[in-house]
Design an enzyme around this catalytic site. Structure first.
Site, short mmCIF file in Angstrom:
data_model
loop_
_atom_site.label_atom_id
_atom_site.label_comp_id
_atom_site.label_asym_id
_atom_site.label_seq_id
_atom_site.Cartn_x
_atom_site.Cartn_y
_atom_site.Cartn_z
N TRP A 126 0.81 -1.21 0.00
CA TRP A 126 0.00 0.00 0.00
C TRP A 126 0.84 1.26 0.00
CZ3 TRP A 126 -4.77 0.76 -1.43
CH2 TRP A 126 -5.58 -0.36 -1.56
N LYS A 183 -12.99 -2.09 5.99
CA LYS A 183 -12.37 -3.10 6.83
C LYS A 183 -12.99 -3.08 8.24
CE LYS A 183 -8.70 -2.47 3.71
NZ LYS A 183 -8.86 -3.60 2.82
N ASP A 223 -1.94 6.19 6.64
CA ASP A 223 -3.01 5.43 6.00
C ASP A 223 -3.40 4.35 7.01
OD1 ASP A 223 -4.56 3.62 4.63
OD2 ASP A 223 -3.16 3.35 2.96
#
Lengths: 368, 368
Positions: free
Chosen positions: A101, A199, A175
């Site tokens: 990511w 999530k 993040d």
């Protein structure tokens, strides 16, 4: 009702109570005669929903008053562009690359600013966390980007760095897509946090941004208005029509989170205790096993995403088929790394991890 | 079950059957043990959902094979930036301004290209449609932007222009947010159509883009990857995690649309007949009334959004309160124009318009 345990990395399991309430209210929200999906976002009904969601989230994450909470769209991948469009001022940005990511964030930001690689664990195959003392931080960086939980690689930052102590005055951007609300956030060390909802917060299609107020208003002229943090903040996340139903579902999830307790702890602090227990159970089992292996260094193993491999990969399909038959869903690893991955977010209870460990032990014993 | 009639301009009424199915499947989609919200977007279950949605939409709108269907996020307002980021090539673009939405599109595009005002009805207070023969189209325009239904002003383009016949080789881009799927689209005259889902297709948070394949691959370098049409198309609308539940709800709506019939017509053609009948009933009533007035020219009145005013504005609050008591919801006009607005999208049946007209007649008679 017994539901299977769902280990999806995202979109991921949601609390059954939340889904039950949503189903019950689907055609008529609180006597309004409307589904939440059918409400004008400008009406008093939806305003009460979004205001409660924001206020509950602020309480759950202990967001200080000088931070704004924004409900946006596009997910973490869109934020990879939106953050530098808003914060880089066209200057330089330091990136700490710890997995898939942050690597994507680093690459995308190159469209808008000078990207500098402050640290990377690529040489360690993304299994270790570079020591903050070794990060090459720039004097003139507009911000420092860190992915505080790498969903694919299973790496979590358990101690957010104190950038000031490391000699940097830059704001820290994290993040936190895949571990938001699983543990408290130290806002004294973070200036902006962003994450997709799918999530730990609710359905896909909603992005959460928590940003220090003084960082608003510096977007590049090429930033689309709908993604200019100041425009979004000034309009209470309603400059464009917000993803109303996703916000409603996140709001129900926040209410569920507030109801959770562990001993004297409640909310996110309670979730952290549960998540610690769940992660310890799974990692301890894997570490003593002869069949399963997790390759991440002990000091940065994710409490949320546990990638693991079978030492005998020829048994992967049998493992997944048996798991599904045992009511353990979506355990296949990300295509880029293979193997297995158990995502054990807030909505996945300890009993789910216990069931997984029981299955894994049984699979190792009886079919070796 | 009797539900109130909901005239919201968007997010808007949805078919009760669709909401009922969603409620029934909330905790367990077709025996999968998962809510649609809990499914990995990469799994076979969600793939079957998004593929059916795309295929049903292609059939409903008769989208030719050389057009791609994209499911995106950010709504029409985000597309105001995303379209020029993808199509303008930094050149010039012609805008036809017919109301609030095209005005916003015109303004936002100025960040990315040279914007030219080909026509405007601002001098007519957005109540008339400029005759295409009068449009000042550029020889070198990268595209021509037209909002084919102005939600706030209640103007609809009933005959899409043939740009070639008007001397322009530019692709026509239409914003069909508020009348998509209410009538067929003549794709021989349109090269790109975009729209938020929250009026006729499903919940807010989903944006539909239908684009001619040869227009892909020309995005400006500053276009965020998540909004580059080619990237979205190449990844089957899954470059970033799509708004999975909104796509599912839209898919259920597409199935509902396919089941609708009027005589020998079905799907969108059937909806068009119903929408014509609904609009005629309401406009005819307004035109013969002494109390209510609609100011839009007869040749461009929207079948979807019917703004109207009480000649005695002091009665506005009483009108709205009485309507709500009669089970007629969300009739208040947009804040920028005032008065009333009845949005009569696909999901609002003829019986709803009949109920509205009955109420309006009664209100006019008994309380004048």
């Amino acid at each position: 009702m017994t539901r299977p345990y769902n280990f999806s990395a995202g979109p991921a399991a949601m609390p059954a109570e939340v889904l039950q309430q949503a189903a019950a209210e689907m055609l008529d929200w609180q006597g309004s005669g409307m589904s939440v999906m059918e409400m004008s976002h400008r009406g008093k009904e939806f305003k009460s929903i979004i205001e409660a969601a924001e206020s509950d989230l602020r309480e759950l994450l202990a967001v200080p008053a000088h931070f704004r909470i924004l409900f946006m769209q596009g997910g973490g991948l869109a934020e990879n562009a939106i953050v530098p469009l808003n914060l880089s001022r066209g200057g330089a940005v330091d990136f700490v690359v710890t997995g898939s990511w942050s690597q994507k964030s680093f690459k995308e930001a190159g469209k808008y600013c000078e990207t500098r690689l402050a640290a990377s664990n690529a040489a360690q195959a993304h299994t270790e966390l570079p020591d903050p003392a070794s990060w090459r931080l720039s004097r003139d960086a507009q911000y420092v980007h860190l992915c505080s939980n790498e969903t694919i690689n299973g790496i979590e930052v358990h101690h957010l760095p104190d950038l000031k102590a490391l000699g940097s005055d830059a704001p820290l951007v994290i993040d936190f897509s895949s571990h938001v609300a699983s543990r408290p956030v130290d806002w004294s060390r973070v200036s902006l946090a962003f994450g997709g909802a799918q999530k730990n917060l609710g359905p896909a299609g909603l992005t959460l941004v928590v940003v220090r107020e003084d960082l608003l208003g510096h977007a590049l002229p090429i930033c689309p208005s709908a993604f200019d943090y100041k425009t979004v903040a000034d309009n209470g996340s309603m400059y464009n029509t917000p993803p109303t139903y996703a916000i409603y579902m996140a709001g129900l999830t926040f209410q569920w989170l507030k109801r959770q307790t562990e001993g004297e702890l409640c909310g996110v602090a309670a979730m952290e205790q549960r998540n610690l227990a769940k992660a310890a159970l799974l990692y301890d089992f894997i570490d003593q096993s002869q069949l399963y292996v997790n390759k991440v260094a002990g000091n940065c193993r994710s409490r949320m995403n546990v990638p693991f491999f079978l030492r005998d990969e020829s048994r992967n399909e049998a493992f997944l088929a048996g798991a599904k038959a045992a009511g353990l869903l979506q355990l296949k690893g990300h295509k880029s790394v293979g193997g297995m991955r158990a995502s054990i977010y807030n909505a996945l209870p300890l009993a789910g991890v216990q069931a997984l460990v029981t299955y894994m032990r049984d699979f190792e014993k009886t079919r070796a």
